[in-house]
Design an enzyme around this catalytic site. Structure first.
Site, PDB file in Angstrom:
ATOM      1  N   HIS A  18       4.827  18.618  -0.857  1.00 27.02           N
ATOM      2  CA  HIS A  18       5.961  18.894   0.025  1.00 27.02           C
ATOM      3  C   HIS A  18       7.245  18.826  -0.800  1.00 27.02           C
ATOM      4  O   HIS A  18       7.195  18.551  -2.007  1.00 27.02           O
ATOM      5  CB  HIS A  18       5.967  17.975   1.247  1.00 27.02           C
ATOM      6  CG  HIS A  18       6.032  16.499   0.938  1.00 27.02           C
ATOM      7  ND1 HIS A  18       7.016  15.925   0.181  1.00 27.02           N
ATOM      8  CD2 HIS A  18       5.210  15.474   1.301  1.00 27.02           C
ATOM      9  CE1 HIS A  18       6.831  14.618   0.104  1.00 27.02           C
ATOM     10  NE2 HIS A  18       5.728  14.316   0.754  1.00 27.02           N
ATOM     11  N   HIS A  21       7.929  15.832  -3.184  1.00 27.46           N
ATOM     12  CA  HIS A  21       7.286  15.914  -4.503  1.00 27.46           C
ATOM     13  C   HIS A  21       8.023  16.927  -5.374  1.00 27.46           C
ATOM     14  O   HIS A  21       8.234  16.715  -6.568  1.00 27.46           O
ATOM     15  CB  HIS A  21       5.827  16.373  -4.383  1.00 27.46           C
ATOM     16  CG  HIS A  21       4.988  15.561  -3.443  1.00 27.46           C
ATOM     17  ND1 HIS A  21       4.233  16.132  -2.443  1.00 27.46           N
ATOM     18  CD2 HIS A  21       4.773  14.224  -3.355  1.00 27.46           C
ATOM     19  CE1 HIS A  21       3.592  15.181  -1.787  1.00 27.46           C
ATOM     20  NE2 HIS A  21       3.907  14.012  -2.313  1.00 27.46           N
ATOM     21  N   CYS A 126      -2.509  -2.027   2.714  1.00 24.98           N
ATOM     22  CA  CYS A 126      -2.201  -0.712   3.301  1.00 24.98           C
ATOM     23  C   CYS A 126      -2.906   0.337   2.462  1.00 24.98           C
ATOM     24  O   CYS A 126      -2.605   0.488   1.273  1.00 24.98           O
ATOM     25  CB  CYS A 126      -0.695  -0.433   3.342  1.00 24.98           C
ATOM     26  SG  CYS A 126      -0.365   1.311   3.782  1.00 24.98           S
ATOM     27  N   CYS A 129      -0.603   3.094   0.953  1.00 28.37           N
ATOM     28  CA  CYS A 129       0.148   2.676  -0.242  1.00 28.37           C
ATOM     29  C   CYS A 129      -0.800   2.287  -1.361  1.00 28.37           C
ATOM     30  O   CYS A 129      -0.382   2.182  -2.508  1.00 28.37           O
ATOM     31  CB  CYS A 129       0.997   1.439   0.016  1.00 28.37           C
ATOM     32  SG  CYS A 129       2.345   1.633   1.138  1.00 28.37           S
ATOM     33  N   CYS A 143       2.546  -1.629   7.892  1.00 31.01           N
ATOM     34  CA  CYS A 143       3.113  -1.368   6.568  1.00 31.01           C
ATOM     35  C   CYS A 143       4.548  -0.871   6.735  1.00 31.01           C
ATOM     36  O   CYS A 143       4.809   0.008   7.559  1.00 31.01           O
ATOM     37  CB  CYS A 143       2.261  -0.316   5.869  1.00 31.01           C
ATOM     38  SG  CYS A 143       3.150   0.570   4.598  1.00 31.01           S
ATOM     39  N   HIS A 146       4.530   3.093   5.773  1.00 29.30           N
ATOM     40  CA  HIS A 146       3.759   4.059   6.568  1.00 29.30           C
ATOM     41  C   HIS A 146       3.703   3.745   8.062  1.00 29.30           C
ATOM     42  O   HIS A 146       3.175   4.540   8.837  1.00 29.30           O
ATOM     43  CB  HIS A 146       2.338   4.186   6.003  1.00 29.30           C
ATOM     44  CG  HIS A 146       2.335   4.781   4.633  1.00 29.30           C
ATOM     45  ND1 HIS A 146       2.373   4.020   3.491  1.00 29.30           N
ATOM     46  CD2 HIS A 146       2.355   6.076   4.228  1.00 29.30           C
ATOM     47  CE1 HIS A 146       2.393   4.813   2.440  1.00 29.30           C
ATOM     48  NE2 HIS A 146       2.385   6.066   2.852  1.00 29.30           N
ATOM     49  N   LYS A 294      11.884   9.386   6.012  1.00 32.16           N
ATOM     50  CA  LYS A 294      11.173   9.821   4.814  1.00 32.16           C
ATOM     51  C   LYS A 294      10.124  10.855   5.216  1.00 32.16           C
ATOM     52  O   LYS A 294       9.439  10.690   6.217  1.00 32.16           O
ATOM     53  CB  LYS A 294      10.489   8.630   4.145  1.00 32.16           C
ATOM     54  CG  LYS A 294       9.886   9.006   2.802  1.00 32.16           C
ATOM     55  CD  LYS A 294       9.026   7.890   2.224  1.00 32.16           C
ATOM     56  CE  LYS A 294       8.418   8.359   0.909  1.00 32.16           C
ATOM     57  NZ  LYS A 294       7.164   7.710   0.608  1.00 32.16           N
ATOM     58  N   LYS A 297       3.235  13.349   5.432  1.00 28.37           N
ATOM     59  CA  LYS A 297       2.269  14.020   6.286  1.00 28.37           C
ATOM     60  C   LYS A 297       2.021  13.205   7.558  1.00 28.37           C
ATOM     61  O   LYS A 297       1.922  13.753   8.648  1.00 28.37           O
ATOM     62  CB  LYS A 297       0.964  14.188   5.513  1.00 28.37           C
ATOM     63  CG  LYS A 297      -0.004  15.095   6.218  1.00 28.37           C
ATOM     64  CD  LYS A 297      -1.067  15.559   5.264  1.00 28.37           C
ATOM     65  CE  LYS A 297      -2.045  16.452   6.009  1.00 28.37           C
ATOM     66  NZ  LYS A 297      -3.026  17.019   5.106  1.00 28.37           N
TER      67      LYS A 297
HETATM   68  N1  MSP Z   1       0.162   8.376  -6.918  1.00 30.84           N
HETATM   69  C1  MSP Z   1       1.299   7.546  -6.778  1.00 30.84           C
HETATM   70  C2  MSP Z   1       2.152   7.565  -8.047  1.00 30.84           C
HETATM   71  C3  MSP Z   1       1.424   7.144  -9.297  1.00 30.84           C
HETATM   72  S1  MSP Z   1       2.421   7.281 -10.706  1.00 30.84           S
HETATM   73  C4  MSP Z   1       1.577   6.543 -11.907  1.00 30.84           C
HETATM   74  C5  MSP Z   1       2.140   8.034  -5.606  1.00 30.84           C
HETATM   75  N2  MSP Z   1       1.949   9.285  -5.223  1.00 30.84           N
HETATM   76  S2  MSP Z   1       2.698  10.033  -4.021  1.00 30.84           S
HETATM   77  O1  MSP Z   1       2.198  11.369  -4.036  1.00 30.84           O
HETATM   78  O2  MSP Z   1       2.549   9.301  -2.806  1.00 30.84           O
HETATM   79  O3  MSP Z   1       4.227  10.013  -4.318  1.00 30.84           O
HETATM   80  C6  MSP Z   1       4.709  10.235  -5.590  1.00 30.84           C
HETATM   81  C7  MSP Z   1       6.188  10.446  -5.641  1.00 30.84           C
HETATM   82  O4  MSP Z   1       6.531  11.587  -4.859  1.00 30.84           O
HETATM   83  C8  MSP Z   1       7.131   9.398  -5.081  1.00 30.84           C
HETATM   84  O5  MSP Z   1       7.414   8.313  -5.800  1.00 30.84           O
HETATM   85  C9  MSP Z   1       8.359  10.215  -5.102  1.00 30.84           C
HETATM   86  O6  MSP Z   1       8.770  10.351  -6.426  1.00 30.84           O
HETATM   87  C10 MSP Z   1       7.878  11.517  -4.563  1.00 30.84           C
HETATM   88  N3  MSP Z   1       8.065  11.551  -3.126  1.00 30.84           N
HETATM   89  C11 MSP Z   1       7.137  11.524  -2.141  1.00 30.84           C
HETATM   90  N4  MSP Z   1       7.764  11.626  -0.947  1.00 30.84           N
HETATM   91  C12 MSP Z   1       9.081  11.711  -1.146  1.00 30.84           C
HETATM   92  C13 MSP Z   1      10.198  11.885  -0.346  1.00 30.84           C
HETATM   93  N5  MSP Z   1      10.152  12.012   0.962  1.00 30.84           N
HETATM   94  N6  MSP Z   1      11.401  11.951  -0.973  1.00 30.84           N
HETATM   95  C14 MSP Z   1      11.524  11.890  -2.326  1.00 30.84           C
HETATM   96  N7  MSP Z   1      10.499  11.730  -3.085  1.00 30.84           N
HETATM   97  C15 MSP Z   1       9.276  11.603  -2.536  1.00 30.84           C
HETATM   98  O7  MSP Z   1       2.959   7.287  -5.120  1.00 30.84           O
END
Ligand code: MSP
Length: 502
Positions: A18, A21, A126, A129, A143, A146, A294, A297
Site C-alpha cells: 500500500h 510501504h 500480538c 506485530c 494491541c 492493531h 494509520k 489492511k
Molecule cells: N517486516 C517488518 C519489518 C522488518 S525490517 C527488518 C514490518 N513489515 S511491515 O510490512 O508491517 O511494515 C514495514 C514498514 O512499512 C513500516 O515500518 C513502515 O516503514 C512502512 N509502513 C507500513 N505502514 C505504514 C503507514 N501507514 N505509514 C508509513 N509507513 C508505513 O514491520
C-alpha cells in the site's frame, strides 16, 4: 565520493503493498538516485519478510502453503516497485538459502559468545506485530497498534541476554550522537534503553515456518531476528568479507516509527554481541495517515499505489510523497492534497515553464535552443538552489530538497514574466532570455531526477540534450553554462496535464 548503502524495512508478505510501504520505498529510491548522481557507490536494498506466525496464518486462511503465500505476495511487491520506477540493487527474500546461512552464522556467533540461553517465557503476544507486550502496554487487552486482542503464549525458548547490553548501548549512542534521526526519535530510543532492558525470546517451537536454529533443530528463530539480519545477508556477511566491510556499518536504515524498538535497541545489541558495529544511521519516519488513522489492511483503509498512479502518473505519485510528507513526523494523505500539489508544482510551475519555453523557441528561434548567458541573473539562483538541495538530500529531507529545486523553476518563470520575450522581436535579447530558461530547465532536470526520473529524462530530451540526466554527475552538472545551445527543442504534449476535480 564514497559508498551509500540504503535499506527499507523488508515488508511482510501477508499484506499487499500500500502507499505506506511505497512512501518508504520511494524515499529510499530517491536517496539512492541522488547518491548515484553525486558519484557514490550505491547499494539500495529492499525485499520481503516471509517467515513467522502471521504469514503462516494468512497462508492457511488463503488455502496456500506459506511458501506459496510468500511467492505470490513477494511478486506483488516487485510489481509495485517496478510500476513506481524503483531502481533497487537487490531484492532480498528471507526464504532464500543465502539468508538462512547468514542468520544461522550470525546467531551461532552470538550463541558461541554465551549471550543466548534457554528459558521459559509466558506473555501476551500480538501476532500482527509478531511481538510480546507487557500488560501495561495493551489498551483494554488490545494491541496498541492493531487494536486486536493479544494472545497468551507460553514457550521454552532461547533468550538473547539483552539486559547485559544496556550500558554498552548507552555508551555507543553517546559516542554516536547522529546515529538516529530525528532527534526526538533518538530520545525515544534512549528512553527505552534507560527504562531497563529485559532478555529477549528469540526462538519459537510453536511453528515451523522460520529459519532453523543451528544448535537445536526443534526451534526456529523468531521472525524479527531472522528479518533484521537481511541487512547483512545482502552485502555478503560471512561469505564476502571485502564487500561486507565496504558497506558495513556505513548503512542508512529507513524505518517507520512502529519498528523503532527493533532497529534502535534490539538490532544494535545483537550486532554488538556478534562483534559487529551497530548501524551508522537510522532515519525514522512517521505514519502516513488516512483520515487520521494509520493505514492498514485490518482497518480497511489501505490504498494501493496503482489507484493513484492512474490519475497522477508515476512521477506525480513519487513527487507528491517526497514533497508533501516531510520525512519524520506523521503525514496525512488526502486525494485533494495529491491533486493540488500536482496541479501547482507539476502542471503549472514545471509543465508551464517547459511548454512556454519550447513554444517560444519554436516561434522566435526557429526551434533551435540558444545558449545561456555567462552571467545570467539566474546563475546565482541556480548556485544557491544546488547548495540547498544537496544539503537537504544529505539530511534525508527530500521535501526540502524539492522545495529548494522548485525555487529555480519559480524564479525562471518570474524572469520570463518580467522580460516578456513573447512581445519582443527575434534577436539577441530574446535568445538570451530563452537560453537562460533552457539552462534552468537543464539544471532542474538533473536536480529533480531522483524524484521524477522519467519526467526529467523527457525534459532533457525535449530541450535537445542526448543521454539522460541520471547519467550526469554532480556538482558539475548543476554548474551554470552547461546547455550548449544550437540544439533542436521540441514542443510536445503537456508533460503533466492539469487535473480537474469535480
Ligand atoms: N517486516 C517488518 C519489518 C522488518 S525490517 C527488518 C514490518 N513489515 S511491515 O510490512 O508491517 O511494515 C514495514 C514498514 O512499512 C513500516 O515500518 C513502515 O516503514 C512502512 N509502513 C507500513 N505502514 C505504514 C503507514 N501507514 N505509514 C508509513 N509507513 C508505513 O514491520
Amino acid at each position: 565520493m564514497g559508498t551509500f548503502y540504503v535499506t527499507t524495512p523488508i515488508y511482510y508478505v501477508n499484506d499487499a503493498p500500500h502507499i505506506g510501504h511505497a512512501y518508504t520505498t520511494v524515499t529510499a529510491d530517491a536517496l539512492a538516485r541522488w547518491h548515484r548522481l553525486v558519484g557514490d557507490e550505491v547499494f539500495f536494498l529492499t525485499g520481503t519478510d516471509e517467515h513467522g506466525l502471521n504469514v503462516q496464518r494468512r497462508a492457511e486462511a488463503n488455502g496456500l502453503s506459506p511458501q506459496e503465500q510468500a511467492d505470490r505476495t513477494s511478486e506483488r511487491f516487485k510489481d509495485a516497485w517496478s510500476l513506481l520506477n524503483i531502481a533497487y540493487d537487490d531484492f532480498i527474500r528471507t526464504t532464500e538459502p543465502r539468508h538462512h546461512r547468514a542468520v544461522q552464522a550470525l546467531l551461532q556467533q552470538v550463541h558461541d559468545s554465551g549471550d543466548i540461553e534457554m528459558s521459559t517465557y509466558e506473555g501476551l503476544y500480538c501476532v500482527s506485530c509478531e511481538a510480546y507486550y507487557g500488560e501495561d502496554e495493551l489498551e483494554d487487552g488490545n494491541c496498541p497498534v492493531h487494536k486486536r486482542p493479544a494472545e497468551l503464549f507460553k514457550e521454552d525458548n532461547y533468550f538473547f541476554a539483552l539486559s547485559r547490553y544496556q550500558q554498552r548501548l548507552l555508551d555507543w549512542y553517546e559516542a554516536h550522537p547522529h546515529a538516529i534521526t530525528p532527534e526526538s526519535k533518538r530520545n525515544e530510543a534512549l528512553g527505552l534503553i534507560r527504562q531497563g532492558l529485559q532478555d529477549l525470546s528469540i526462538t519459537r517451537t510453536s511453528l515451523r515456518w522460520g529459519v532453523p536454529v543451528p544448535w537445536d533443530r526443534a526451534h526456529v528463530f523468531y521472525v524479527w531476528y531472522d528479518a533484521l539480519v537481511n541487512y547483512l545477508t545482502a552485502i555478503g556477511y560471512g561469505e564476502d568479507d571485502e564487500r561486507f566491510n565496504r558497506f558495513w556499518p556505513a548503512v542508512h536504515h529507513l524505518i517507520g516509527k512502529d519498528i523503532l524498538r527493533f532497529h534502535c535497541v534490539y538490532w544494535p545489541a545483537m550486532l554488538l554481541a556478534a562483534g559487529l558495529e551497530p548501524p551508522q544511521r537510522i532515519h525514522v519516519h512517521g505514519y502516513l495517515l488516512v483520515g487520521g488513522e494509520k493505514m492498514s489492511k485490518t482497518r480497511l483503509n489501505a490504498i494501493g499505489p496503482a489507484d493513484l498512479v492512474a490519475d497522477v502518473g508515476v512521477d506525480g505519485f513519487r513527487y507528491h510523497f517526497l514533497r508533501d510528507t516531510p520525512f519524520g513526523p506523521d503525514g496525512d494523505f488526502s486525494y485533494e492534497g495529491l491533486v493540488a500539489r500536482y496541479n501547482a508544482d507539476l502542471a503549472n510551475n514545471l509543465g508551464n515553464l517547459l511548454s512556454r519555453v519550447s513554444t517560444l523557441v519554436g516561434s522566435k528561434c526557429a526551434g533551435i535552443g540558444p545558449a545561456p548567458r555567462p552571467h545570467s541573473p539566474l546563475e546565482a539562483v541556480a548556485t544557491e538552489v544546488y547548495e540547498a538541495s544537496a544539503q537537504a538530500w544529505d539530511r534525508v529531507a527530500p521535501s526540502e530538497a524539492l522545495e529548494a529545486t522548485w525555487r529555480l523553476i519559480r524564479e525562471t518563470n518570474a524572469h520570463l514574466e518580467a522580460e516578456e520575450p513573447w512581445k519582443a522581436e527575434p534577436g539577441p535579447e530574446v535568445d538570451a532570455v530563452l537560453g537562460d530558461a533552457l539552462e534552468a530547465l537543464r539544471i532542474v532536470a538533473v536536480l529533480a531526477t531522483p524524484a521524477m526520473p522519467a519526467a526529467c529524462a523527457e525534459v532533457w530530451r525535449r530541450i535537445g540534450l542526448s543521454g539522460s540526466p541520471s547519467e550526469r554527475r554532480l556538482p558539475d552538472a548543476a554548474r551554470w553554462g552547461g546547455y550548449p545551445g544550437g540544439l533542436d527543442v521540441q514542443k510536445g504534449k503537456p508533460l503533466f496535464p492539469r487535473i480537474h476535480v469535480d
